[in-house]
Design a protein around this motif. Structure first.
Motif, short mmCIF file in Angstrom:
data_model
loop_
_atom_site.label_atom_id
_atom_site.label_comp_id
_atom_site.label_asym_id
_atom_site.label_seq_id
_atom_site.Cartn_x
_atom_site.Cartn_y
_atom_site.Cartn_z
N ALA A 56 31.83 140.48 17.11
CA ALA A 56 32.49 139.01 17.77
C ALA A 56 31.77 137.84 16.85
CB ALA A 56 32.05 139.08 19.18
N LYS A 57 30.76 138.16 16.71
CA LYS A 57 30.20 136.86 15.77
C LYS A 57 30.86 136.57 14.66
CE LYS A 57 25.26 137.15 17.61
NZ LYS A 57 23.87 137.54 17.39
N GLU A 58 31.06 137.58 13.84
CA GLU A 58 31.80 137.67 12.57
C GLU A 58 33.27 137.09 12.85
OE1 GLU A 58 32.16 141.45 10.68
OE2 GLU A 58 30.01 141.88 10.73
N LEU A 59 33.74 137.46 13.77
CA LEU A 59 35.04 136.95 14.25
C LEU A 59 35.21 135.29 14.34
CD1 LEU A 59 37.06 139.78 16.31
CD2 LEU A 59 37.62 138.82 13.86
N GLU A 60 34.29 135.03 15.19
CA GLU A 60 33.91 133.80 15.67
C GLU A 60 33.74 132.61 14.36
OE1 GLU A 60 30.73 133.24 18.34
OE2 GLU A 60 31.82 134.37 19.82
N ALA A 61 33.25 133.31 13.42
CA ALA A 61 32.88 132.64 12.06
C ALA A 61 34.02 132.43 11.26
CB ALA A 61 31.79 133.22 11.32
N GLU A 62 35.10 133.51 11.15
CA GLU A 62 35.88 133.55 10.67
C GLU A 62 37.03 132.75 11.42
OE1 GLU A 62 37.51 137.32 10.09
OE2 GLU A 62 35.90 138.31 9.00
N GLU A 63 37.17 132.54 12.75
CA GLU A 63 37.97 131.75 13.13
C GLU A 63 37.65 130.31 13.07
OE1 GLU A 63 37.51 133.33 17.13
OE2 GLU A 63 39.40 134.59 16.89
N ARG A 64 36.46 129.83 12.96
CA ARG A 64 35.95 128.66 12.79
C ARG A 64 36.18 128.30 11.48
NH1 ARG A 64 31.26 129.39 14.55
NH2 ARG A 64 30.17 130.03 12.49
#
Length: 242
Positions: free
Chosen positions: A177-185
């Protein structure tokens, strides 16, 4: 008195050629708009008297813009974009700029009688410099289209990975989830930058067409509006990177 972070940033912003140019650009085009819409002819002429020398100043600032342009060309050739189409478009944009800048410089020198050329030749050089600028703008539209397609692919990949996230175990989900949040940001930032570049290019396009013609019906007040819009967005971009 304590140091002021905003004031420090303003100094950095105005100390850069980019920051100075964009502020001058705003004043140049906004006063052009005011000059053409002022009810009092005397007031309008005063605004026009301010806009014209600022235009000259910005052209002079672009004289040593050839150096960073050369630097960017060398960098883009040695580090091509992973998207082959964008890499090719970047190369064509560089070629257009190498034609545009010298022609604009020659035009300015001749228009101010620094070098001697026939009036018809000066006009032709001015028009062709703007045509190469127009070519750059069109090529950049194509680049923006390719960038949009890349961003849509990234978005689909993120959505696909988010669906996979639901099927993982609890520990993996937290890290994933942290990785996805960084990619989405990062994607949101890219989309914001892309939108601003579209606005700037769309504002430049009618100006390039206007000045690429020997006779144009595009009104000067509209020139002021388009230039002001492009300037405001670019001030925002330059301020954030200051």
């Amino acid at each position: 008195m304590r140091p002021n972070a905003t004031l420090d940033k303003l100094v950095r912003f105005l100390s850069s050629v980019r920051g100075t140019d964009k502020v001058l650009m705003f004043v140049q085009y906004f006063t052009k708009f005011l000059a053409k819409t002022a009810r009092n002819p005397v007031t309008g002429q005063k605004f026009a008297n301010l806009s014209s020398p600022i235009s000259d100043t910005r052209i002079l600032l672009r004289y040593y813009g050839l150096i960073p342009m050369l630097q960017w060309s060398l960098y883009s050739e040695s580090h091509p974009h992973p998207n082959a189409k964008i890499a090719l478009l970047t190369r064509f944009q560089n070629i257009a700029n190498y034609c545009y800048y010298p022609l604009e410089h020659i035009y300015w020198l001749a228009a101010h009688k620094v070098i001697s050329l026939k009036d018809a030749t000066v006009a032709k050089i001015g028009v062709w410099s703007c045509r190469f600028w127009a070519a750059y703008v069109v090529l950049y539209f194509l680049q923006l289209w390719e960038e949009r397609k890349d961003m849509l692919l990234k978005k689909r990949r993120i959505l696909s990975r988010r669906a996979e996230l639901l099927s993982g175990d609890k520990g993996e989900r937290a890290e994933f989830a942290k990785e996805l949040e960084a990619e989405e940001r990062q994607l949101r930032e890219e989309n914001s930058s892309w939108t601003k570049n579209v606005i700037v290019n769309a504002a430049y396009f009618p100006l390039t067409v206007h000045w690429s013609l020997y006779t144009s019906t595009f009104p000067e007040w509209a020139v002021g509006v388009c230039g002001t819009v492009a300037a405001v967005v670019q001030i925002n971009q330059a301020w954030k990177s200051a």
